[in-house]
Enzyme design. Structure first.
Site, short mmCIF file in Angstrom:
data_model
loop_
_atom_site.label_atom_id
_atom_site.label_comp_id
_atom_site.label_asym_id
_atom_site.label_seq_id
_atom_site.Cartn_x
_atom_site.Cartn_y
_atom_site.Cartn_z
N GLU A 117 48.60 49.17 33.98
CA GLU A 117 48.43 50.30 33.08
C GLU A 117 47.55 51.30 33.83
OE1 GLU A 117 46.94 48.83 29.36
OE2 GLU A 117 46.71 50.85 28.58
N ARG A 163 44.43 33.93 34.29
CA ARG A 163 43.82 35.11 34.89
C ARG A 163 42.63 34.69 35.74
NH1 ARG A 163 42.07 39.92 32.43
NH2 ARG A 163 44.05 40.10 31.42
N LYS A 223 38.54 46.25 32.94
CA LYS A 223 38.55 47.68 33.27
C LYS A 223 37.64 48.47 32.34
CE LYS A 223 43.07 47.95 33.61
NZ LYS A 223 44.43 48.45 33.53
#
Ligand code: ATP
Ligand code: MG
Length: 569
Positions: free
Chosen positions: A34, A262, A272
């Site tokens: 993204e 992850r 982020k």
């Protein structure tokens, strides 16, 4: 695949698909960032997996920007992501796409779902939708708008697109099962109204597809075979498959979602959103601050792409969450830089060393090997003279027995040069040592009769009249606790405070030390910025991207040894 032992679970899945001929032996993956921030180490894991696995099977990988959230995305992020993926050594060739490329197709597909009675326009507010959703223990409640006719839904959806309604006034929802034990299947939202310009489609759209619709459909359009994502999407997999039930692929090949764990690393935060807070609040100097776990931060700090690959290979891919030790990352960096870094001499805490029996005004050029691990790396010359800089820590007036550095009466070798014997020192009125004295043995440099005479210690140095002043920045871990993510959450809950306030409690106050008065041999200044260096005996460094001949700046990448454990435990 011939090497059975190194196969990870995703390779096993691909092998099975190849055996069953699910995808005509195609392997096509995608990396779907993204564009709302810079890539971090967690993304690197996903990049290495997606690009790496396709490469291994002779397949392809697309770069796809998941840009369905117009308010947070911009082209600065797009550019940085492209640069970072390339830097990691991967190439998407001509296959760079945007979810926004598919807005028309997504809109058409949503209409198809409406026509099939599988989606409806809902007038409930966001809060009401949440309240109707139920909980893990209780089923949800159906919306009163759930049974609108196909015609009415088509008309309302078109009106949504045409801008007749305000943000949040209506949404398009999947019609699945409000009693499903999987909350993701309780009529999830597929489209929402957002009156905001998009970085690529401008003002064309005021409705935007949700991830749960956009992602599977984008995968299907690109004919992705294995759609690899992180574990938190496991519960979305039934929805992913539901969305694609009515997708028509020319060869009947629908993508398959596979989840992996992850990356979490000790003393590191890779969200982020939190990284953006650090940047916006000025806690770090930017996304590429060398303390940031971003790809651009690592690049600036002097990590090589190969060292990141090494680390990711070491930890592998699994289906359970783990917290990986940052020491493993740092040892991968050391391993890699050992064979890559050019050796130079630099003194970061200088004190003057005077060789009292060396002729004044004499200068010798001595050979220094660039990298003992790499015979191809060659050598360069370093100047030697009567006055040198040495490290303050390398001198002790009253030394214990096993001190093999500079102390009166003891011999040491000056790297690439002579054996010298310390004869004393001078102090100022506060007792601070200002000069160290020694005498050299002219027969002990390379090519001389006693060149091979052995002494216990070897010290690095630079010649006072032949070196350059430099700023050296010593970086350390940004967070002083092992699990900053959990700790932040705990502090915020206990104190009911903002993220920033909680961050300040666990940030390492010593994560950056600036040493403005260091000395480095001239050769180092001839190398391009970002060059990988080893300061002899001190650690791995690189030349900062903003370093100039007027102001030389070096960053410490990582020390030669892991000292954190000793200091902090
Ligand atoms: P963040 O939580 O930092 O915002 P994200 O998952 O929202 O990350 P995206 O840009 O949506 O970031 O992610 C792009 C791809 O990278 C996704 O496939 C995502 O699963 C993967 N990814 C993100 N963070 C990690 C991580 N820590 N470990 C492994 N893969 C990750
Ligand atoms: Mg995200």
């Amino acid at each position: 695949m011939d090497n059975e032992t190194t196969k990870n679970f995703i390779e096993t899945i691909i092998d099975e698909d190849n055996e069953k001929n699910t995808y005509g032996k195609r392997v096509h993956t995608r990396f779907p960032p993204e564009p709302n921030g810079y890539l971090h180490l967690g993304h690197a894991k996903s990049i290495c997996l997606n690009f790496g696995i396709a490469k291994k099977y002779g397949g392809l990988t697309n770069l796809r920007f998941d840009d369905t959230n117009p308010s947070k995305e911009n082209t600065e992020y797009v550019d940085s992501i492209k640069r970072d993926v390339k830097w990691l050594g991967f190439d998407w060739d001509d296959r760079m796409f945007y979810a926004s490329d598919y807005f028309d197709k997504l809109y058409e597909y949503a209409k198809k779902l409406i026509t099939l009675g599988k989606a409806y326009v809902d007038d409930l507010s966001g809060d009401e939708i949440r309240a109707y959703r139920g909980t893990f223990n209780e089923p949800g409640k159906e919306s009163p708008y759930r049974n609108r006719s196909v015609e009415e839904n088509l008309k309302l959806f078109e009106e949504m697109k045409d801008g007749k309604y305000a943000d949040g006034e209506k949404v398009l929802r999947a019609k699945i099962d409000m009693a499903s034990p999987n909350l993701n299947m309780r009529d999830p939202i597929l489209y929402r109204i957002v009156h905001a310009d998009h970085h690529r489609t401008g003002s064309k759209w005021c409705i935007y597809p949700m991830y749960d619709l956009a992602h599977p459909v984008s995968d299907a359009i690109e004919r992705i075979t294995h759609s690899i994502c992180t574990l938190e999407f496991e519960a979305h997999r039934p929805l992913y498959n539901w969305v694609l039930e009515d997708w028509e692929d020319p060869e009947g090949q629908k993508p398959r979602q596979i989840e992996f764990a992850r990356l979490n690393v000790t003393n590191m935060i890779t969200s982020k959103r939190k990284l953006r807070t650090l940047v916006e609040k000025g806690i770090v100097s930017g996304w590429d601050d060398p303390r940031m776990p971003t790809i651009c931060g690592f690049r600036r700090r002097g990590y090589s792409p190969e060292s990141i690959h090494k680390f990711i290979d070491k930890i592998g891919y699994t289906t359970y969450d783990a917290l990986n030790d940052i020491a493993l990352l740092e040892s991968s960096v050391r391993d890699d830089l050992n064979s890559r870094a050019t050796r130079v001499s630099a003194v970061i805490n200088p004190v003057k060393l005077i060789i009292t029996n060396y002729p004044e005004g004499q200068v010798e050029e001595l050979e220094a090997i660039n990298n003992p691990e790499d015979p191809e790396a060659g050598s360069h010359m370093i100047e030697f003279s009567r006055e040198l800089w040495m490290e303050r820590e390398d001198f002790m007036e009253d030394a214990p027995k096993k001190y093999f550095r500079m102390t009166p009466g003891q011999e040491v070798r000056l790297k690439n040069a002579y054996i010298v014997k310390c004869t004393g020192c001078k102090k100022d009125e506060n007792g601070i040592i200002t000069e160290v004295y020694c005498e050299y043995d002219a027969n002990t440099r390379s090519g001389m009769p006693d060149a091979n005479r052995k002494v216990k210690g070897t010290l690095h140095w630079v010649s006072c009249n032949h070196c350059l002043q430099a700023e050296v920045r010593l970086y350390d871990r940004l967070w002083k606790v092992e699990n900053p993510r959990d700790e932040l959450a705990a502090i915020r809950e206990a104190k009911n405070c903002e993220a920033l306030e909680a961050m300040k409690e666990i940030i390492n106050p010593d994560s950056l030390k600036v040493l403005p008065n260091c000395y480095i041999e001239k050769f180092a200044a001839t190398l391009p910025v970002l060059s990988y260096l080893q300061f002899q005996r001190i650690g791995y460094f690189n030349i900062d991207k903003d370093s100039t001949p007027e102001k030389l700046v070096f960053n410490r990448t990582v020390g030669l040894k892991d000292t954190w454990g000793k200091i902090n435990k």
